[in-house]
Design a protein around this motif. Structure first.
Motif, PDB file in Angstrom:
ATOM      1  N   GLU A   1    -120.934 -49.611  49.091  1.00 59.60           N
ATOM      2  CA  GLU A   1    -121.238 -48.195  49.287  1.00 59.60           C
ATOM      3  C   GLU A   1    -121.849 -47.982  50.674  1.00 59.60           C
ATOM      4  O   GLU A   1    -121.489 -47.035  51.395  1.00 59.60           O
ATOM      5  N   ALA A   2    -122.748 -48.888  51.059  1.00 58.35           N
ATOM      6  CA  ALA A   2    -123.365 -48.786  52.382  1.00 58.35           C
ATOM      7  C   ALA A   2    -122.319 -48.973  53.484  1.00 58.35           C
ATOM      8  O   ALA A   2    -122.369 -48.315  54.531  1.00 58.35           O
ATOM      9  N   LYS A   3    -121.355 -49.865  53.233  1.00 55.33           N
ATOM     10  CA  LYS A   3    -120.287 -50.092  54.212  1.00 55.33           C
ATOM     11  C   LYS A   3    -119.463 -48.825  54.410  1.00 55.33           C
ATOM     12  O   LYS A   3    -119.119 -48.462  55.546  1.00 55.33           O
ATOM     13  N   LEU A   4    -119.139 -48.130  53.330  1.00 53.02           N
ATOM     14  CA  LEU A   4    -118.370 -46.888  53.436  1.00 53.02           C
ATOM     15  C   LEU A   4    -119.121 -45.843  54.257  1.00 53.02           C
ATOM     16  O   LEU A   4    -118.535 -45.142  55.090  1.00 53.02           O
TER      17      LEU A   4
ATOM     18  N   LEU B   1    -111.431 -51.108  48.334  1.00 52.34           N
ATOM     19  CA  LEU B   1    -112.077 -50.082  49.160  1.00 52.34           C
ATOM     20  C   LEU B   1    -111.073 -49.480  50.135  1.00 52.34           C
ATOM     21  O   LEU B   1    -111.008 -48.260  50.310  1.00 52.34           O
ATOM     22  N   TRP B   2    -110.303 -50.359  50.771  1.00 55.53           N
ATOM     23  CA  TRP B   2    -109.371 -49.862  51.781  1.00 55.53           C
ATOM     24  C   TRP B   2    -108.276 -48.997  51.155  1.00 55.53           C
ATOM     25  O   TRP B   2    -107.876 -47.982  51.716  1.00 55.53           O
ATOM     26  N   SER B   3    -107.767 -49.412  49.999  1.00 55.13           N
ATOM     27  CA  SER B   3    -106.698 -48.631  49.362  1.00 55.13           C
ATOM     28  C   SER B   3    -107.164 -47.221  49.017  1.00 55.13           C
ATOM     29  O   SER B   3    -106.360 -46.294  48.912  1.00 55.13           O
ATOM     30  N   ALA B   4    -108.485 -47.055  48.856  1.00 53.78           N
ATOM     31  CA  ALA B   4    -109.026 -45.733  48.529  1.00 53.78           C
ATOM     32  C   ALA B   4    -109.096 -44.812  49.739  1.00 53.78           C
ATOM     33  O   ALA B   4    -109.132 -43.586  49.594  1.00 53.78           O
TER      34      ALA B   4
ATOM     35  N   GLN C   1    -111.855 -49.711  41.101  1.00 51.53           N
ATOM     36  CA  GLN C   1    -112.933 -50.446  40.452  1.00 51.53           C
ATOM     37  C   GLN C   1    -114.271 -50.016  41.064  1.00 51.53           C
ATOM     38  O   GLN C   1    -114.314 -49.374  42.106  1.00 51.53           O
ATOM     39  N   LYS C   2    -115.342 -50.362  40.372  1.00 52.41           N
ATOM     40  CA  LYS C   2    -116.672 -49.941  40.816  1.00 52.41           C
ATOM     41  C   LYS C   2    -117.031 -50.602  42.140  1.00 52.41           C
ATOM     42  O   LYS C   2    -116.559 -51.685  42.459  1.00 52.41           O
ATOM     43  N   VAL C   3    -117.880 -49.918  42.882  1.00 56.12           N
ATOM     44  CA  VAL C   3    -118.325 -50.472  44.159  1.00 56.12           C
ATOM     45  C   VAL C   3    -119.771 -50.930  44.031  1.00 56.12           C
ATOM     46  O   VAL C   3    -120.555 -50.376  43.255  1.00 56.12           O
TER      47      VAL C   3
ATOM     48  N   LEU D   1    -119.922 -43.023  43.470  1.00 57.34           N
ATOM     49  CA  LEU D   1    -118.697 -43.577  44.033  1.00 57.34           C
ATOM     50  C   LEU D   1    -117.870 -44.331  42.994  1.00 57.34           C
ATOM     51  O   LEU D   1    -116.654 -44.338  43.052  1.00 57.34           O
ATOM     52  N   SER D   2    -118.544 -44.952  42.038  1.00 57.72           N
ATOM     53  CA  SER D   2    -117.825 -45.779  41.078  1.00 57.72           C
ATOM     54  C   SER D   2    -116.904 -44.965  40.183  1.00 57.72           C
ATOM     55  O   SER D   2    -116.002 -45.505  39.562  1.00 57.72           O
TER      56      SER D   2
END
Length: 690
Positions: free
Chosen positions: A151-154, A181-184, A144-146, A136-137
């Motif tokens: 990652e679990a939240k996604l 995360l949301w912008s992605a 930016q990296k997660v 994911l990163s």
């Protein structure tokens, strides 16, 4: 004219509602609101300008009033009612409480729905792409990296979206979602196209399904402005077929200004333009024919041209840093006037970025068509379209910024505020432009087009006049717009005391912080629930530190925990009959609902004057001075008066509430403008010490 038949229908609905509520007390102020709204929309006052601006104090029941005043008329005349709010809380209240109640007891047959801005919804296709990537990163969607937790939240969001336990909008997710995360995964107009099978079930498009059939739509101000910018009737129904109810309307001018502003970096843009070039090569490889080759070659050339122009600007700014940024990291161009070289460069950048946007859009649309026609599998195309949508959004903003920067100075209105600031320790520059006046946009796109409008809030006046809001919202004097101020039904004289202690130090003096430290302990002793409002963070923190150290006060201070966490703890302490003291700044002066025993002691340390530190505020003051005006009296005092009224409004939220308001600013009686502010407050029982 409002027909007798419609009048009778409205009265009948009101009786149904009053009969269904236990202990219902008729409110003359609410009846007045209903009548004036209905008559205005029916054209009783003006056939062309069917608009009313309302200030309705706490407890008047304005939500029910505008529903009753607008919906029966709209249904009878085949119009839709669009209710626009500034906060999610009010949207939720309308959808889950007010509208269901009104629908049930009015006996009217109508459909209603909630529609948020596109960017409040998740794109299922983007989320699906993210959770199925091994790393994911390194996703192109992420800035930016997660972390493992993110990652679990996604993955959890993806699972709940598919099984229907999450509607896919940001506000209904139980925990905060990080911005990157949301912008992605947020929906965007370039990628999330209804015509693609993979997007048929996206949350935004599911929500849009109800627009055609709904009679009442609840939206936010940002979505309203997004539709107006597109010309109206693109996201929402046609403007001329709608009656707009703008609740929390005092926010509309500021939201419009923010929406109309543009910001972009210089070096940052050069970096992502290089990535766009690589993306265009990928586009070329996926097409089934060579028809995109010419567009790709031209796109490469135009990107190189744009990068070259940005490099020239970057070198010029870098060389002249001492000239622009020798004192501060931000430089504002006085009166919006740019150096001639920068005017030419802005014009070139506006033209070049516009060309790159159009070419990338052409490639994007061509690939969309190939997917629709079945020539390219959507699984191959979607990763490219996702990235392309991301770049198109950036290109659109870049083009908009440089067109604003390069546009000639207007003769009939205030110039745009324009400024540049250094970021990343001087390694990049952020360029910004913002309009000062937005009323002309609202007048042109909304007021002159709509079937009718109701603008309401608890704080629409400043110094007891509508003039300040009228100017900001683009309404002309004597244009047919109706204005109505309806006082709260609360017995202010009986419920609250407004106290001004006999202090010798005013907030403009250096000793004022020490005065607060000396005065507040007595005001906060032996009280149940207190809220102390400060005009600045540094003063709040200095006072909090002193009270804790010298008097061992237990304080709940804004910034030391989230707002929701502080309020939860505050209410727990109040429910346990423990004293609780909240310290907050201006953001705690509005939208904070602490009824009953949750607030009985409100302390306002000083008049909430806004220091014109932002480039927009400085430019506004500069423009007023250029017209021989006084920015303090024209701009600062009216805004402060409105904010002071909002702050005082925290105390009485229900008719049974009571308490004391203490204001520690003697300028309310020592200055002429202060007396006007004091007289603009609700009629509390006053206790002024001398």
């Amino acid at each position: 004219m409002l027909s007798d038949q419609l009048k009778q229908q409205i009265r009948k609905i009101y009786r149904h509602i009053s009969d269904s509520l236990d202990g219902f007390t008729p409110r003359p102020s609410q009846n007045q609101l209903v009548a004036e709204i209905a008559k205005t929309l029916a054209g009783d006052y003006d056939k062309q300008q069917r608009m009313i601006v309302i200030e309705a104090g706490t407890g008047t029941g304005k939500s029910l009033a505008y529903l009753l005043g607008s919906i029966p008329y709209a249904l009878r005349h085949n119009k839709k009612v669009i209710i626009s709010t500034a906060t999610v809380a009010l949207q939720e209240q309308l959808i889950h409480k007010d509208l269901p109640f009104f629908s049930k007891h009015s006996k009217l047959e109508f459909e209603y729905c909630l529609l948020k801005g596109r960017q409040r919804y998740c794109c299922l296709s983007k989320l699906d792409a993210l959770v199925h990537q091994e790393q994911l990163s390194f996703s192109a969607l992420l800035t930016q990296k997660v972390t493992k937790g993110q990652e679990a939240k996604l993955h959890e969001m993806h699972k709940k979206l598919l099984n229907g336990s999450w509607a896919g909008d940001r506000d209904s997710w139980p925990d905060p979602i990080e911005d990157h995360l949301w912008s992605a995964i947020e929906s965007d107009k370039h990628f999330c196209v209804r015509g693609l099978a993979a997007h048929e079930d996206c949350p935004f498009h599911r929500a849009r399904e109800f627009v055609e059939t709904a009679d009442v739509l609840v939206i936010n101000h940002s979505l309203l402005l997004a539709d107006l910018e597109l010309g109206g009737g693109k996201i929402l129904p046609p403007t001329e077929d709608c009656i707009f109810v703008i609740d929390e309307a005092h926010h509309l001018p500021d939201v419009t200004r923010d929406f109309s502003s543009a910001h972009a970096t210089v070096k940052g843009a050069m970096d992502w333009l290089e990535k766009l070039q690589k993306l265009s090569n990928k586009f070329c490889s996926i097409f089934t024919s060579n028809r995109s080759a010419g567009v790709t070659f031209e796109l490469h050339d135009r990107i190189e041209e744009l990068k070259k122009e940005l490099k020239q600007l970057y070198d010029w700014l870098n060389t002249n840093q001492d000239q622009f940024f020798h004192k501060e990291k931000l430089y504002r161009f006085e009166h919006g006037v740019l150096p001639q070289w920068l005017v030419r460069q802005s014009e070139n950048l506006g033209t070049s970025s516009g060309k790159v946007f159009k070419l990338q859009r052409k490639l994007h649309d061509a690939l969309l068509n190939e997917v629709k026609e079945g020539d390219v599998k959507h699984t191959k195309a979607e990763p490219l379209l996702t990235e392309s949508g991301f770049f198109l959004k950036r290109l659109e903003n870049l083009s908009r910024l440089w067109q604003m920067m390069g546009s000639p100075l207007p003769k009939s209105k205030a110039p745009d505020a324009r400024w540049i600031e250094t970021i990343h320790e001087g390694k990049d520059f952020l360029v910004s432009s913002s309009p000062l006046e937005v009323g002309y946009f609202l007048a042109d796109r909304l007021w002159s087009q709509c079937a009718g409008a109701v603008l309401c809030s608890a704080t629409m006046t400043a110094l007891n006049k509508f003039d300040h809001f009228r100017y900001q919202a683009g309404l002309e004097a004597n244009d047919g717009t109706q204005y109505l101020k309806v006082d709260s039904p609360f017995s202010y004289q009986e419920k609250a005391v407004l106290r001004l202690p006999a202090l010798t130090i005013e907030p403009t003096q250096e000793q004022f912080t020490d005065t607060l430290i000396e005065t507040l302990p007595e005001l906060l002793k032996h009280t149940g629930a207190s809220l102390v409002l400060f005009a600045s963070y540094w003063q709040m923190e200095a006072v909090a530190d002193a009270l804790r150290e010298q008097h061992h006060f237990s304080l709940l201070v804004q910034g030391e925990a989230s707002r929701s966490a502080l309020l939860t703890l505050h209410k727990q302490k109040c429910d346990n009959n423990e004293p609780s003291i909240l310290f907050g700044t201006q953001s705690f002066s509005e939208g904070l609902d602490l009824p009953g025993h949750y607030l009985t002691n409100l302390v306002i340390t000083k008049i909430p004057f806004a220091v014109p530190t932002s480039p927009v505020e400085q430019a506004q003051a500069e423009f007023i001075k250029s017209k021989d005006g006084n920015p303090f009296l024209t701009l600062t005092v009216p805004e402060a008066s409105k904010k002071l009224a909002q702050a005082c409004g925290r105390l009485l939220r229900k008719e049974s509430d009571h308490g004391i308001i203490t204001i520690l600013d003697r300028r309310l009686i020592s200055k002429a403008y202060g007396k006007s502010m004091l007289n603009a407050l609700p009629p509390f029982k006053r206790h002024i010490e001398y």
